[in-house]
Design an enzyme around this catalytic site. Structure first.
Site, PDB file in Angstrom:
ATOM      1  N   GLU A 405      36.447  12.072 -31.642  1.00  0.00           N
ATOM      2  CA  GLU A 405      36.621  11.182 -30.492  1.00  0.00           C
ATOM      3  C   GLU A 405      37.591  10.036 -30.805  1.00  0.00           C
ATOM      4  O   GLU A 405      37.422   8.908 -30.350  1.00  0.00           O
ATOM      5  CB  GLU A 405      35.278  10.634 -30.014  1.00  0.00           C
ATOM      6  CG  GLU A 405      34.321  11.717 -29.532  1.00  0.00           C
ATOM      7  CD  GLU A 405      33.049  11.161 -28.905  1.00  0.00           C
ATOM      8  OE1 GLU A 405      32.897   9.926 -28.857  1.00  0.00           O
ATOM      9  OE2 GLU A 405      32.215  11.964 -28.459  1.00  0.00           O
ATOM     10  N   GLU A 501      29.112  18.721 -31.086  1.00  0.00           N
ATOM     11  CA  GLU A 501      28.102  17.663 -31.162  1.00  0.00           C
ATOM     12  C   GLU A 501      27.334  17.635 -29.849  1.00  0.00           C
ATOM     13  O   GLU A 501      27.918  17.395 -28.785  1.00  0.00           O
ATOM     14  CB  GLU A 501      28.763  16.310 -31.436  1.00  0.00           C
ATOM     15  CG  GLU A 501      27.791  15.198 -31.765  1.00  0.00           C
ATOM     16  CD  GLU A 501      28.499  13.863 -31.981  1.00  0.00           C
ATOM     17  OE1 GLU A 501      29.209  13.726 -32.998  1.00  0.00           O
ATOM     18  OE2 GLU A 501      28.356  12.984 -31.117  1.00  0.00           O
TER      19      GLU A 501
END
Length: 565
Positions: A405, A501
Site C-alpha cells: 500500500e 491481506e
C-alpha cells in the site's frame, strides 16, 4: 595722557596674562577674577586732569541728506552650445565578436503536476511526455484530504530496536519569493528507547475539509513517462489536483537500480526504517462495475490449494520488540498444522529471512517475502532489496511483494513504484531468482494506476478488507472479497489475482454493518476461506498490541490464528 594710556594698556595686558595662567591652574575659578587689581593706597599719580567748560547758546548742526544713486541692471543671457561628432568604426574581419555560450537547459523530470483550480467547472490538462536517462532522486508530491480540525501528516516513520540516534533525510518546503520550493533536508533525531518514531512531520489546522499537497522523496528511474490528457470536473472552489506521470512506455532494458539517499544511523546499531507492519485502515470502496468472468486460477508457483492459502507473520513482541529465534521457529511451524501452505513476511528486519526461512524449510512452508516501503520512499527500501538478494534461498520463495500500500499511503507515486519494482526484479534475477514479483494495493489504486503497474507486476496483488466497507456484515465478507477479485481480474487481463491481506477484527468499534467481535471474526474468516481461501492470505497471526488503535479502534485486534482448526 599717552603715559596713562600706556600704563592702562600695560595693566590690562598683565591682568589678561595673569588670568590665562590662573585659568590653567584652577580652571573655572578664573571666571570670577576677570578685573584689574586695585592700586595701593599710598601710591601717587603723575597725571593732572583739567576740565574746561564753555557756555553758549545751542547750535543746530544740519545733517546732509544722502544723494540718491541710480543703479542700472543689465540682463545677462547664457547660451549653451552642443557640438556632436560622429565616428564610424568598422570592425576588422580578423577579430569577430565572441558569441555568448548557450545556457544549459534543465532536464525535465516526470514529477507530479500540481494544478490549482480557483473556481468550479470542467478543465482539460494537456498530455505531456518526458524521457529520463539517469536515475534521479526528487521531491514528489502527494495529497491527502483533511477534515476540519488539527492534523499531523507526512514525516518519516522509523522503527528502532534500542535507544539510538538516526540521521534522517526528509522532504519539506521552503519559502522562495512569493512561492515555496520542495527540498530534501537532513535531520538528526535521538530515539530515547525502542519503538516507532515519526520524524519531521507537519502539523496544520484547517477550518474546513481541505486537500493538502505535501512533498515526498521519490526516485525517478530511466524510462519514458507520459502524463495523459486529463479532464477534471471541479465541483468546489480553490481545488488542488495532482496529475502524476505514468511509465506506459517502459524502457526495453532494465533501468538502473535507484540510488540510496537514506543516511545511515550514527550508531553501530543502525535502526531498520521499514519494520512497521502495515496498518489495515485503508477503506476498500465497493464497486458495482460489471467485470467479465475469468477462468484464471491461482498461479501454480504459489502452491495454492483449497482451504486457506497463507497467513501474515510479523516477528514482534506485544511491545514491538523483536522476538527470539526459538519463538519464531515454533510459531511459524504451527502454521503448517493449521493447514496453511504459505507464510507472508513484510520486511527483512528482526532476522526475518533467516529465522522464518529456517522454520519454513523445516515445516515445509513456502514464503511470500516483502520489501516494505515506508515514508522514506523507495530509496529507503533499497537496503532490503540487497539483503534479499544476498540471502537468496529462492527454493523457499513463491512470490516477492515490493511495497505494501505504498501508493495508497502516499509514500510514492505509481510511476516511481513501477520503476522500483522493475529495478528490484532485475536485482533478484541477477541473484538467481526466477519467480514472480508484484506489489499490493487496495482495489481503488489498481483501478487508477493499473496501466502503470500491470507491465511490471507478474500477478495482481491486492489487500481486500471487507470490514472497511460499512455495508458488509461478517457473513457477507467472503462474497464481497470474491466480487473484488473479479473486478481486479479485469484490470490486468491474463494475470492472476492474489488477495495478499484479508481478515476481520475481533475487537473495536462498529463500522455500519461491519461489527467487530470474536464470533463475528470467526464467521467472516470462514466466509472468506470458503469463497476464496485458496487465493487469500489472512491477516494476522497475532494481535499487534504495539500499534496505535487507528480507525474504529481495531488496528490492534486482527489476530486470527486460533480461529483456524
Amino acid at each position: 595722557m599717552r603715559g596713562a594710556i600706556l600704563a592702562t594698556a600695560a595693566a590690562l595686558a598683565g591682568t589678561a596674562m595673569a588670568d590665562v595662567a590662573h585659568m590653567r591652574r584652577h580652571g573655572h575659578d578664573s571666571f570670577h577674577q576677570r578685573r584689574s587689581p586695585l592700586a595701593e593706597a599710598d601710591a601717587t599719580c603723575g597725571c593732572t586732569t583739567e576740565v574746561v567748560t564753555v557756555w553758549g547758546p545751542p547750535t543746530l548742526i544740519p545733517v546732509a541728506s544722502p544723494t540718491p544713486s541710480t543703479v542700472t541692471s543689465e540682463a545677462v543671457t547664457t547660451l549653451h552650445s552642443t557640438s556632436t561628432t560622429t565616428v564610424t568604426v568598422i570592425a576588422s574581419a580578423s577579430t569577430p565578436a565572441a558569441s555568448p555560450s548557450p545556457a544549459t537547459d534543465k532536464v525535465p523530470l516526470p514529477t507530479p503536476a500540481i494544478t490549482n483550480f480557483p473556481s468550479t467547472g470542467v478543465y482539460t490538462i494537456p498530455a505531456t511526455t518526458v524521457t529520463v536517462f539517469d536515475t534521479t532522486t526528487v521531491c514528489g508530491a502527494t495529497t491527502t484530504e483533511l477534515p476540519a480540525g488539527t492534523h499531523t501528516y507526512g514525516g518519516v516513520t522509523t522503527v528502532v530496536e534500542t535507544a539510538t540516534t538516526v540521521v534522517c533525510p526528509y522532504a519539506t518546503v521552503e519559502p522562495s519569493g512569493t512561492t515555496v520550493t520542495s527540498v530534501i533536508k537532513t535531520t538528526t533525531y535521538v530515539c530515547p528507547s525502542a519503538g516507532t518514531y515519526t520524524i519531521a512531520p507537519t502539523t496544520t489546522t484547517v477550518p474546513t475539509s481541505t486537500v493538502i499537497v505535501y512533498p515526498t522523496p521519490a526516485v525517478i528511474t530511466p524510462g519514458t513517462y507520459t502524463q495523459p490528457e486529463q479532464t477534471v470536473t471541479v465541483t468546489r472552489t480553490d481545488y488542488t489536483y495532482v496529475c502524476p506521470f505514468t511509465g506506459q512506455d517502459e524502457p526495453t532494458s532494465a533501468p538502473a537500480a535507484p540510488s540510496t539517499t537514506a543516511v545511515p544511523a550514527t550508531t553501530t546499531a543502525a535502526p531498520e526504517t521499514t519494520t512497521a507492519a502495515p496498518d489495515t485502515t485503508t477503506a476498500v470502496p465497493s464497486t458495482s462495475s460489471a467485470a467479465p468472468s475469468s477462468s484464471s486460477t491461482a498461479p501454480a508457483s504459489t502452491g495454492a490449494v483449497s482451504g486457506q492459502m497463507g497467513m501474515t507473520y510479523t516477528p514482534y513482541t506485544k511491545g514491538g520488540d523483536c522476538k527470539d529465534k526459538s519463538s519464531v521457529l515454533s510459531e511459524v511451524a504451527a502454521l503448517k498444522s493449521k493447514g496453511f501452505t504459505h507464510v507472508r513476511v513484510y520486511s527483512t528486519d528482526c532476522n526475518s529471512l533467516e529465522y522464518i526461512g529456517e522454520a519454513a524449510r523445516t515445516s515445509g512452508l513456502q514464503m511470500i517475502i516483502g520489501v516494505f516501503i515506508s515514508s522514506t520512499g523507495v530509496s529507503g527500501a533499497q537496503d532490503q532489496v540487497t539483503a534479499i538478494s544476498k540471502w537468496a534461498q529462492w527454493d523457499l520463495v513463491s512470490l516477492i511483494v515490493v511495497g505494501n500500500e505504498a501508493i495508497q499511503n502516499g509514500y510514492c507515486d505509481a510511476s516511481t513504484l513501477a520503476g522500483f519494482i522493475s529495478s528490484a526484479k532485475s536485482a533478484f534475477q541477477a541473484a538467481g531468482y526466477t519467480g514472480k514479483v508484484t506489489t499490493t494495493e487496495p482495489i481503488n489504486v489498481w483501478q487508477a494506476h493499473g496501466s502503470t503497474l500491470c507491465g511490471v507486476c507478474d500477478i495482481v496483488g491486492a489487500n481486500i478488507h471487507p470490514f472497511f466497507n460499512a455495508d458488509v456484515s461478517a457473513d457477507q465478507a467472503g462474497k464481497f472479497v470474491a466480487q473484488e477479485i473479479k473486478v481486479l481480474e479485469s484490470i490486468c487481463p491474463g494475470k492472476d489475482v492474489l488477495n495478499l491481506e484479508t481478515g476481520w477484527p475481533h475487537a473495536g468499534n462498529a463500522n455500519g454493518k461491519a461489527v467487530p467481535g470474536t464470533s463475528e471474526q470467526a464467521i467472516a474468516i470462514k466466509s472468506i476461506a470458503d469463497e476464496v481461501g485458496s487465493k487469500s492470505v489472512f491477516f494476522s497471526y497475532f494481535d499487534d498490541l504495539w500499534k496505535e488503535p487507528g480507525q474504529f479502534g481495531v488496528e490492534r485486534y486482527w489476530g486470527c490464528f486460533d480461529t483456524f482448526n
